[in-house]
Design an enzyme around this catalytic site. Structure first.
Site, mmCIF file in Angstrom:
data_model
loop_
_atom_site.group_PDB
_atom_site.id
_atom_site.type_symbol
_atom_site.label_atom_id
_atom_site.label_comp_id
_atom_site.label_asym_id
_atom_site.label_seq_id
_atom_site.Cartn_x
_atom_site.Cartn_y
_atom_site.Cartn_z
ATOM 1 N N GLY A 77 34.973 -16.741 78.047
ATOM 2 C CA GLY A 77 34.428 -15.541 77.403
ATOM 3 C C GLY A 77 33.472 -14.722 78.239
ATOM 4 N N SER A 78 33.676 -14.693 79.568
ATOM 5 C CA SER A 78 32.733 -13.901 80.367
ATOM 6 C C SER A 78 32.936 -12.397 80.141
ATOM 7 C CB SER A 78 32.826 -14.255 81.850
ATOM 8 O OG SER A 78 33.989 -13.722 82.420
ATOM 9 N N ASN A 79 34.167 -11.965 79.941
ATOM 10 C CA ASN A 79 34.382 -10.545 79.621
ATOM 11 C C ASN A 79 33.770 -10.201 78.264
ATOM 12 O OD1 ASN A 79 36.036 -8.806 81.562
ATOM 13 N ND2 ASN A 79 37.113 -10.771 81.643
ATOM 14 N N MET A 118 44.828 -15.960 75.648
ATOM 15 C CA MET A 118 46.033 -16.380 76.357
ATOM 16 C C MET A 118 47.219 -16.618 75.414
ATOM 17 S SD MET A 118 45.289 -15.864 79.290
ATOM 18 C CE MET A 118 44.495 -16.169 80.834
ATOM 19 N N HIS A 131 43.514 -7.242 82.517
ATOM 20 C CA HIS A 131 44.415 -8.057 83.334
ATOM 21 C C HIS A 131 43.880 -8.102 84.768
ATOM 22 C CE1 HIS A 131 48.096 -10.031 84.473
ATOM 23 N NE2 HIS A 131 48.148 -9.249 85.528
HETATM 24 C C1 GAR Z 1 39.970 -12.896 83.051
HETATM 25 O O1 GAR Z 1 40.043 -12.912 84.454
HETATM 26 C C2 GAR Z 1 41.078 -12.024 82.478
HETATM 27 O O2 GAR Z 1 41.369 -10.910 83.258
HETATM 28 C C3 GAR Z 1 42.215 -12.993 82.465
HETATM 29 O O3 GAR Z 1 41.647 -14.207 82.028
HETATM 30 C C4 GAR Z 1 40.295 -14.259 82.456
HETATM 31 C C5 GAR Z 1 39.438 -14.576 81.246
HETATM 32 O O4 GAR Z 1 38.120 -14.800 81.635
HETATM 33 N N1 GAR Z 1 43.269 -12.568 81.618
HETATM 34 C C6 GAR Z 1 44.550 -12.729 81.911
HETATM 35 O O5 GAR Z 1 44.944 -13.307 82.901
HETATM 36 C C7 GAR Z 1 45.515 -12.148 80.894
HETATM 37 N N2 GAR Z 1 46.842 -12.162 81.411
HETATM 38 P P1 GAR Z 1 36.933 -14.737 80.592
HETATM 39 O O6 GAR Z 1 37.311 -15.659 79.421
HETATM 40 O O7 GAR Z 1 35.761 -15.267 81.337
HETATM 41 O O8 GAR Z 1 36.766 -13.325 80.147
#
Ligand code: GAR
Length: 205
Positions: free
Chosen positions: A12-14, A95, A114
């Site tokens: 969940g960093s985004n 995902m 993405h």
């Molecule tokens: C992120 O890098 C996002 O771009 C990627 O998963 C990661 C989630 O990180 N998403 C994909 O690859 C979708 N196809 P986060 O949970 O720290 O946000």
């Protein structure tokens, strides 16, 4: 005010970057719920600490697209008043591939981030695909979700240079820093009604 739901599967960093930016940059969105398909997602705890309600809709054993599963998400979205009229749904490391029925119900109101410059390297392990291919530049893309996989209208992109000695890990780290910048920016554009879509292209107005 837009009612914002963030869907996660993991760290969940985004999501965290979005929640921080909403406050700091005064983006006109109300983060009403964070939904995870994984009960152990670290992001759930982070969201709670940041004062956002969380819900888990466990997808264990549900492979591929599933309208039955997505209906459960919609029930939760409706509970938090995230509607096709006033809502925005941000997939942030969620995902699962969502069903066409879900996409169409919230048409042009679901965004995804993405970790590649689409249309290059869609799907999973985008950063590894970029390293293995030997591209000199990669980056990240915020796009609307349509019924394809990573094919929706592109809202914002950021370019990251690929170094000769990059690994999937090092490149992912640098791309992630850009993700944290452009996702909140795209949300701001949406919430300020500054995006128009014409002939599948998204434009800033
Ligand atoms: C992120 O890098 C996002 O771009 C990627 O998963 C990661 C989630 O990180 N998403 C994909 O690859 C979708 N196809 P986060 O949970 O720290 O946000």
């Amino acid at each position: 005010m837009i009612n914002l739901a963030i869907l996660i599967s993991g760290r969940g960093s985004n999501m965290k970057a979005i929640l921080k930016s909403l406050k700091k940059d005064k983006i006109p969105a109300n983060p009403v719920v964070v939904i995870s398909n994984k009960p152990m997602a670290i992001g759930l705890e982070i969201a709670q600490k940041m004062g956002v309600r969380t819900e888990v809709i466990d997808s264990q054993g549900i492979k591929g697209q599933s309208w039955e599963y997505d209906k459960k998400i919609i029930t939760v979205l409706e509970k938090y008043n995230v509607t096709p009229e006033n809502g925005l749904i941000c997939l942030a490391g969620f995902m699962r591939i969502i069903s066409p029925e879900f996409v169409n119900r919230y048409k042009d109101r679901i965004m995804n981030i993405h970790p590649a410059l689409l249309p290059s390297f869609p799907g999973i392990h985008a950063q590894q695909q970029a390293v293995e291919y030997g591209v000199k530049y990669s980056g990240c893309t915020v796009h609307f979700v349509d019924v394809g996989i990573d094919t929706g209208s592109i809202i914002l992109q950021s370019v990251v240079k690929v170094k000769d000695n990059d690994t999937e890990k090092t490149l992912s780290e640098r791309i992630l820093r850009e993700e944290h910048k452009i996702y909140p920016r795209a949300i701001r554009l949406f919430c300020e009604n500054k995006i128009r879509i014409k002939d599948r292209k998204a434009f800033r107005v």
